[in-house]
Design a protein around this motif. Structure first.
Motif, PDB file in Angstrom:
ATOM      1  N   ALA A 159       0.836  -1.203   0.000  1.00 50.13           N
ATOM      2  CA  ALA A 159       0.000   0.000   0.000  1.00 50.13           C
ATOM      3  C   ALA A 159       0.869   1.251   0.000  1.00 50.13           C
ATOM      4  CB  ALA A 159      -0.920  -0.006   1.222  1.00 50.13           C
ATOM      5  N   MET A 160       1.980   1.186   0.738  1.00 50.65           N
ATOM      6  CA  MET A 160       2.882   2.331   0.816  1.00 50.65           C
ATOM      7  C   MET A 160       3.475   2.646  -0.556  1.00 50.65           C
ATOM      8  SD  MET A 160       5.894   2.435   3.622  1.00 50.65           S
ATOM      9  CE  MET A 160       7.099   1.560   2.643  1.00 50.65           C
ATOM     10  N   LEU A 161       3.939   1.598  -1.240  1.00 50.73           N
ATOM     11  CA  LEU A 161       4.512   1.817  -2.577  1.00 50.73           C
ATOM     12  C   LEU A 161       3.456   2.345  -3.546  1.00 50.73           C
ATOM     13  CD1 LEU A 161       6.828  -1.296  -2.901  1.00 50.73           C
ATOM     14  CD2 LEU A 161       7.500   1.082  -2.603  1.00 50.73           C
ATOM     15  N   ALA A 162       2.224   1.794  -3.436  1.00 57.77           N
ATOM     16  CA  ALA A 162       1.148   2.269  -4.302  1.00 57.77           C
ATOM     17  C   ALA A 162       0.871   3.742  -4.036  1.00 57.77           C
ATOM     18  CB  ALA A 162      -0.109   1.433  -4.074  1.00 57.77           C
ATOM     19  N   LEU A 163       0.918   4.124  -2.760  1.00 55.64           N
ATOM     20  CA  LEU A 163       0.690   5.527  -2.402  1.00 55.64           C
ATOM     21  C   LEU A 163       1.751   6.429  -3.033  1.00 55.64           C
ATOM     22  CD1 LEU A 163      -0.786   7.655  -0.571  1.00 55.64           C
ATOM     23  CD2 LEU A 163       0.964   7.151   1.142  1.00 55.64           C
ATOM     24  N   PHE A 164       3.029   6.002  -2.957  1.00 55.51           N
ATOM     25  CA  PHE A 164       4.109   6.812  -3.545  1.00 55.51           C
ATOM     26  C   PHE A 164       3.889   6.991  -5.043  1.00 55.51           C
ATOM     27  CE2 PHE A 164       7.236   5.087  -0.136  1.00 55.51           C
ATOM     28  CZ  PHE A 164       6.623   5.883   0.803  1.00 55.51           C
ATOM     29  N   LEU A 165       3.525   5.883  -5.717  1.00 54.85           N
ATOM     30  CA  LEU A 165       3.292   5.968  -7.158  1.00 54.85           C
ATOM     31  C   LEU A 165       2.109   6.881  -7.458  1.00 54.85           C
ATOM     32  CD1 LEU A 165       3.859   2.329  -8.483  1.00 54.85           C
ATOM     33  CD2 LEU A 165       5.267   4.342  -8.864  1.00 54.85           C
ATOM     34  N   GLY A 166       1.062   6.763  -6.640  1.00 56.07           N
ATOM     35  CA  GLY A 166      -0.127   7.603  -6.835  1.00 56.07           C
ATOM     36  C   GLY A 166       0.210   9.077  -6.697  1.00 56.07           C
ATOM     37  N   ILE A 167       0.969   9.404  -5.664  1.00 56.45           N
ATOM     38  CA  ILE A 167       1.362  10.806  -5.465  1.00 56.45           C
ATOM     39  C   ILE A 167       2.230  11.268  -6.622  1.00 56.45           C
ATOM     40  CG2 ILE A 167       2.694  12.365  -4.011  1.00 56.45           C
ATOM     41  CD1 ILE A 167       1.851  10.566  -1.640  1.00 56.45           C
ATOM     42  N   GLY A 168       3.153  10.404  -7.024  1.00 57.71           N
ATOM     43  CA  GLY A 168       4.003  10.730  -8.164  1.00 57.71           C
ATOM     44  C   GLY A 168       3.173  11.021  -9.397  1.00 57.71           C
ATOM     45  N   TYR A 169       2.122  10.225  -9.595  1.00 55.59           N
ATOM     46  CA  TYR A 169       1.276  10.411 -10.774  1.00 55.59           C
ATOM     47  C   TYR A 169       0.503  11.712 -10.663  1.00 55.59           C
ATOM     48  CZ  TYR A 169      -1.960   9.467 -14.529  1.00 55.59           C
ATOM     49  OH  TYR A 169      -2.667   9.570 -15.692  1.00 55.59           O
ATOM     50  N   ALA A 170      -0.023  11.993  -9.466  1.00 60.49           N
ATOM     51  CA  ALA A 170      -0.832  13.197  -9.287  1.00 60.49           C
ATOM     52  C   ALA A 170      -0.010  14.470  -9.509  1.00 60.49           C
ATOM     53  CB  ALA A 170      -1.454  13.202  -7.895  1.00 60.49           C
ATOM     54  N   PHE A 171       1.254  14.428  -9.138  1.00 64.56           N
ATOM     55  CA  PHE A 171       2.090  15.625  -9.282  1.00 64.56           C
ATOM     56  C   PHE A 171       3.107  15.471 -10.401  1.00 64.56           C
ATOM     57  CE2 PHE A 171       0.587  15.909  -4.937  1.00 64.56           C
ATOM     58  CZ  PHE A 171       0.200  17.231  -4.866  1.00 64.56           C
ATOM     59  N   ARG A 172       2.751  14.696 -11.433  1.00 65.57           N
ATOM     60  CA  ARG A 172       3.727  14.423 -12.479  1.00 65.57           C
ATOM     61  C   ARG A 172       4.061  15.710 -13.238  1.00 65.57           C
ATOM     62  NH1 ARG A 172      -1.091  13.182 -13.898  1.00 65.57           N
ATOM     63  NH2 ARG A 172      -1.934  13.591 -15.977  1.00 65.57           N
ATOM     64  N   VAL A 173       5.235  15.695 -13.829  1.00 65.54           N
ATOM     65  CA  VAL A 173       5.706  16.895 -14.512  1.00 65.54           C
ATOM     66  C   VAL A 173       6.129  16.526 -15.922  1.00 65.54           C
ATOM     67  CG1 VAL A 173       6.445  18.164 -12.502  1.00 65.54           C
ATOM     68  CG2 VAL A 173       7.951  16.461 -13.498  1.00 65.54           C
ATOM     69  N   ALA A 174       6.151  17.528 -16.760  1.00 66.90           N
ATOM     70  CA  ALA A 174       6.419  17.239 -18.162  1.00 66.90           C
ATOM     71  C   ALA A 174       7.798  17.705 -18.634  1.00 66.90           C
ATOM     72  CB  ALA A 174       5.347  17.880 -19.029  1.00 66.90           C
ATOM     73  N   ASP A 175       8.325  18.765 -18.051  1.00 68.56           N
ATOM     74  CA  ASP A 175       9.569  19.318 -18.607  1.00 68.56           C
ATOM     75  C   ASP A 175      10.773  18.997 -17.734  1.00 68.56           C
ATOM     76  OD1 ASP A 175       8.928  20.769 -16.472  1.00 68.56           O
ATOM     77  OD2 ASP A 175       8.800  22.706 -17.481  1.00 68.56           O
ATOM     78  N   THR A 176      11.955  19.286 -18.241  1.00 71.24           N
ATOM     79  CA  THR A 176      13.168  18.953 -17.491  1.00 71.24           C
ATOM     80  C   THR A 176      13.293  19.805 -16.231  1.00 71.24           C
ATOM     81  OG1 THR A 176      14.312  20.483 -18.927  1.00 71.24           O
ATOM     82  CG2 THR A 176      14.563  18.142 -19.417  1.00 71.24           C
ATOM     83  N   GLU A 177      12.885  21.081 -16.331  1.00 72.91           N
ATOM     84  CA  GLU A 177      12.948  21.965 -15.171  1.00 72.91           C
ATOM     85  C   GLU A 177      12.145  21.354 -14.011  1.00 72.91           C
ATOM     86  OE1 GLU A 177      14.278  25.878 -13.777  1.00 72.91           O
ATOM     87  OE2 GLU A 177      14.671  24.869 -15.651  1.00 72.91           O
ATOM     88  N   GLY A 178      10.944  20.887 -14.362  1.00 74.46           N
ATOM     89  CA  GLY A 178      10.091  20.283 -13.346  1.00 74.46           C
ATOM     90  C   GLY A 178      10.664  18.969 -12.863  1.00 74.46           C
ATOM     91  N   MET A 179      11.229  18.224 -13.776  1.00 76.89           N
ATOM     92  CA  MET A 179      11.751  16.906 -13.444  1.00 76.89           C
ATOM     93  C   MET A 179      12.912  16.995 -12.470  1.00 76.89           C
ATOM     94  SD  MET A 179      12.073  13.654 -15.342  1.00 76.89           S
ATOM     95  CE  MET A 179      13.247  12.343 -15.203  1.00 76.89           C
ATOM     96  N   TRP A 180      13.827  17.911 -12.748  1.00 71.81           N
ATOM     97  CA  TRP A 180      15.034  17.913 -11.936  1.00 71.81           C
ATOM     98  C   TRP A 180      14.963  18.818 -10.724  1.00 71.81           C
ATOM     99  CZ3 TRP A 180      18.035  17.633 -17.035  1.00 71.81           C
ATOM    100  CH2 TRP A 180      18.342  16.287 -17.305  1.00 71.81           C
ATOM    101  N   VAL A 181      14.303  19.934 -10.843  1.00 71.22           N
ATOM    102  CA  VAL A 181      14.332  20.859  -9.715  1.00 71.22           C
ATOM    103  C   VAL A 181      12.938  21.315  -9.305  1.00 71.22           C
ATOM    104  CG1 VAL A 181      16.672  21.663 -10.034  1.00 71.22           C
ATOM    105  CG2 VAL A 181      14.839  22.753 -11.314  1.00 71.22           C
ATOM    106  N   ALA A 182      11.922  20.528  -9.664  1.00 75.43           N
ATOM    107  CA  ALA A 182      10.559  20.767  -9.203  1.00 75.43           C
ATOM    108  C   ALA A 182      10.111  22.206  -9.439  1.00 75.43           C
ATOM    109  CB  ALA A 182      10.424  20.386  -7.717  1.00 75.43           C
ATOM    110  N   GLY A 183      10.498  22.769 -10.581  1.00 74.06           N
ATOM    111  CA  GLY A 183      10.077  24.123 -10.928  1.00 74.06           C
ATOM    112  C   GLY A 183      10.581  25.192  -9.970  1.00 74.06           C
ATOM    113  N   ARG A 184      11.557  24.855  -9.146  1.00 75.61           N
ATOM    114  CA  ARG A 184      12.086  25.766  -8.131  1.00 75.61           C
ATOM    115  C   ARG A 184      10.971  26.435  -7.338  1.00 75.61           C
ATOM    116  NH1 ARG A 184      17.256  25.410  -9.839  1.00 75.61           N
ATOM    117  NH2 ARG A 184      17.714  25.781 -12.028  1.00 75.61           N
ATOM    118  N   SER A 185      10.006  25.618  -6.901  1.00 78.85           N
ATOM    119  CA  SER A 185       8.808  26.207  -6.307  1.00 78.85           C
ATOM    120  C   SER A 185       8.577  25.759  -4.874  1.00 78.85           C
ATOM    121  CB  SER A 185       7.590  25.784  -7.132  1.00 78.85           C
ATOM    122  OG  SER A 185       7.476  24.371  -7.091  1.00 78.85           O
ATOM    123  N   ILE A 186       9.504  24.998  -4.309  1.00 83.04           N
ATOM    124  CA  ILE A 186       9.234  24.361  -3.027  1.00 83.04           C
ATOM    125  C   ILE A 186       9.504  25.324  -1.863  1.00 83.04           C
ATOM    126  CG2 ILE A 186       9.797  22.356  -1.614  1.00 83.04           C
ATOM    127  CD1 ILE A 186       8.575  21.591  -4.237  1.00 83.04           C
TER     128      ILE A 186
END
Lengths: 144, 559
Positions: free
Chosen positions: B30-57
């Motif tokens: 369930a824990m792994l499924a949760l991680f994948l689910g969160i990953g899917y919900a906050f998925r990103v399309a570009d390299t900026e988002g992929m590597w540095v999360a849009g510098r938004s944290i």
């Protein structure tokens, strides 16, 4: 060349009543000043490094002090503490060092914020400064 | 060294209830499924988002991500193990792994944020204008990921035994089968998730691991009558009963090794690529600073609790299984699961023990993910796209990245089948490497503008060599020899676990000396360094390089 990033900042909130420090900050072009840990070249860097070195010395004492004292004077340092029951050296290392580093970090971040304020530096309006292309500064924090 | 010698006993932790357990297995799934689910919900399309999360944290979130990224099986399992087995020496790990963040904060965090690139090799390559330096840094990053992950694989294998039992792959021991299963799950999970929403995931992973750890500690302390509201302090009263091995200074290891270990872990903290990348993800340098403070706070929650867990576990072990110290004593395998073992010996419900074990797996997977991403981006971004094939398409880069994750997974699994040392010791080899090779480059590169390419190359090479000496002398024999170091004198002077104490000063001297003897770096590089230190705020998406070359519209005066 005494001139800073000079598309005159659009907002001059403090209408001329600048402090000495903020004045010198405005007159400094940081890209022309050498970066050297041992020879700070701007007033800001000098004050900042004073905080950094103070913190560093305190840190070194907190981290390596108790264990070194334990090495030098094991008898005194391993005495049992009243109430808590810890041997003194164990307490100072296991609890004192991490907690001390955490408090120092908090202290440093506060000090650095105060320094920014003294020099009139405001991170909330980062969008407008230093980036000539971005005219609108008000969105500071929305996603692109 | 007693550390390496105690194990190699089949790695089946004595006293641990090894069998398949349904409820804990469901928890992990369930824990792994949760991680994948969160990953899917906050998925990103570009390299900026992929590597540095849009510098938004923001502050707190990045603090939690620092905590999750940071706290691996070595913190969750290994630290309590070392404190239980090596007593006072184990505290060198608590101290090194927590207090290092202050050095990171005052010397590197904000400047790194201002530099604003994607990876650690990026910094080295761009700061010293050298593809060779970039390649050395990338190889180092890859090596760090490898060495570090061996410890994680060992942790997952041992804890997995509690949850899944001996799955019995033919020709393999129960532990080895479990390492293969857990690493297969990790690599599969990473391939599915990429760095999808990784930062959001890390915040969740932090919450899971800290709740599991603290709940375990409180439950054990309360049900066994050890503690009530503040076990982190209350265990003090039982220290005297645990035997002199638990608290007496320098009986297990010398003062020199204590200092060497703590020092290596401090500089290693400041040199680890997957830690530095956390500063690239935040909005601005002020957030970089405060999120470090938050990160250290979140880390301290666990680090102040681990010695208490070790004390409880040691006491329960000696009551239920046998003497902890002496011969035979507790094996390192049992030590490495002492957190789970304590919960089991306290006769807490099975699902609850499974929850504590799952926390360990979450810690190991979160960190392995961070390491493998850092290692694979070093290969795909820094070596492949920057050096080998400059016209690489996004598609090719992603493919190379995936392949290097699989490669890392395979070699890590192989090395973890018969690991050379307990988790925390394995991980500390990676810290010595980061401290010896990368930390001096970050530090001098940011704080002394005259550090040049030749200095950096000489320094990094020196660091690598000094790190390799004890690895060959001390660690290699545990794989191919008798297990004893080739030279005991050398092992005492330059211990594998703390070689950065020797390496860092030498690397500093070499780097500074060579830099002084050769030409100063050009003005563009100096301006880059100055921009990293300027208190002038920068926009969120800018890197220091952009500002330093344009100077906000001003022509670059050549002076």
């Amino acid at each position: 060349m005494v001139e800073k990033n000079s598309q005159d900042s659009p907002v001059e909130t403090d209408g001329g009543a600048l402090t000495q420090a903020a004045q010198s900050h405005r007159e400094t072009n940081y890209l022309d000043r050498e970066v050297n840990l041992l020879r700070p070249s701007t007033p800001f860097m000098r004050e900042h490094l004073r905080i950094v070195w103070t913190g560093f010395i305190l840190w070194a004492l907190i981290v390596f002090g108790p264990v070194t004292l334990t090495y030098l004077a094991p008898g005194v340092m391993t005495a049992e503490m009243p109430v808590l029951g810890f041997p003194l050296h164990y307490f100072l290392v296991a609890i004192g060092a991490p907690t001390g580093a955490l408090l120092l970090s908090f202290w440093y971040a506060r000090k650095r914020d105060a320094l920014d304020e003294k020099y009139g530096i405001d991170h909330a309006t980062t969008q407008s400064n230093a980036d000539g292309d971005v005219a609108v500064a008000a969105d500071g924090g929305t996603n692109e | 060294m007693t550390l390496g010698a105690v194990l190699q006993s089949g790695l089946l932790p004595e006293g641990l209830n090894v069998s398949f357990k349904l409820a804990p297995a469901i928890l992990v799934a369930a824990m792994l499924a949760l991680f994948l689910g969160i990953g899917y919900a906050f998925r990103v399309a570009d390299t900026e988002g992929m590597w540095v999360a849009g510098r938004s944290i923001g502050n707190v979130e990045n603090g939690m991500a620092i905590g999750a990224n940071w706290m691996s099986a070595a913190s969750y399992l290994g630290m309590a193990a070392l404190i239980a087995l090596s007593g006072f020496y184990g505290l060198a790990f608590v101290v090194g792994w927590s207090t290092g963040y202050f050095i990171l904060l005052i010397f590197l965090a904000a400047q790194m944020r201002r530099f604003g690139k994607y990876t650690a090799p990026d910094f080295v390559g761009d700061r010293f204008n050298s593809d060779t330096a970039r390649a050395i840094a990338a190889v180092t990053t890859f090596l760090i990921g490898f060495v570090y992950a061996i410890g994680q694989a060992r942790g997952m294998g041992l804890v997995g035994l509690y949850i899944f039992g001996d799955i019995g792959i033919p020709g393999m021991s129960g532990y080895q089968s479990m390492v293969i299963l857990m690493m297969a799950i990790t690599v599969g999970y990473l391939t599915l998730s990429g760095m999808l929403g990784a930062t959001k995931n890390m915040a969740v992973q932090y919450v899971i691991l800290i709740v599991a750890f603290l709940a375990g500690l409180y439950a054990v302390g309360f049900t066994q009558g050890y503690s009530t509201v503040l076990p982190q302090i209350e265990y003090g009263a039982m220290v005297a009963e645990l035997g002199s091995e638990f608290s007496e200074p320098f009986v297990n290891e010398s003062y020199y090794l204590w200092i060497a270990t703590a020092f290596s872990l401090v500089v290693g903290t400041c040199g680890l690529p997957h830690v530095l990348v956390r500063f690239y993800t935040v909005e601005n340098e002020r957030t970089a600073r405060w999120s470090t403070v938050w990160g250290l706070f979140f880390i301290c929650l666990l680090y102040l609790s681990a010695p208490a867990f070790a004390a409880f576990g040691t006491d329960l072990y000696s009551e239920n299984i046998g003497a902890v110290y002496g011969d035979p004593g507790m094996t390192s395998a049992a030590g490495d699961v002492i957190v789970v073992l304590a919960a089991q010996l306290a006769e807490l419900p099975q699902w609850f023990v499974g929850f504590v074990a799952a926390g360990g797996i979450a810690a190991a997977i979160a960190t392995t993910a961070g390491l493998f991403i850092a290692g694979s981006s070093a290969i795909s971004h820094d070596i492949y796209a920057n050096i080998i094939n400059e016209d690489a398409s996004q598609r090719q880069q992603v493919l190379v990245g995936r392949l290097s994750i699989v490669a890392l997974g395979v070699i890590t699994t192989l090395a973890a089948l018969d690991p050379a040392a307990p988790i925390a010791a394995l991980v500390s080899y990676a810290f010595s490497l980061a401290g010896a090779v990368l930390f001096p480059m970050f530090f001098l590169g940011l704080w002394w503008e005259n550090t040049n390419r030749q200095g950096a190359l000489a320094g990094m090479t020196t660091g690598l060599v000094i790190w390799l000496i004890p690895m060959i002398n001390e660690v290699l024999p545990t794989y191919i020899g008798t297990g004893e170091p080739y030279s005991a004198t050398l092992a005492a002077a330059v211990p594998a676990i703390g070689s950065a104490l020797v390496a860092v000063p030498i690397v500093f001297v070499v780097t500074i000396g060579v830099s002084l003897a050769t030409d100063e770096p050009d003005m563009a590089t100096k301006r880059l360094v100055r921009q990293c230190h300027s208190p002038e705020p920068m926009s969120r998406m800018q890197s220091a390089e952009e500002v330093a070359t344009t100077d906000g519209g001003e022509p670059v005066s050549d002076d």
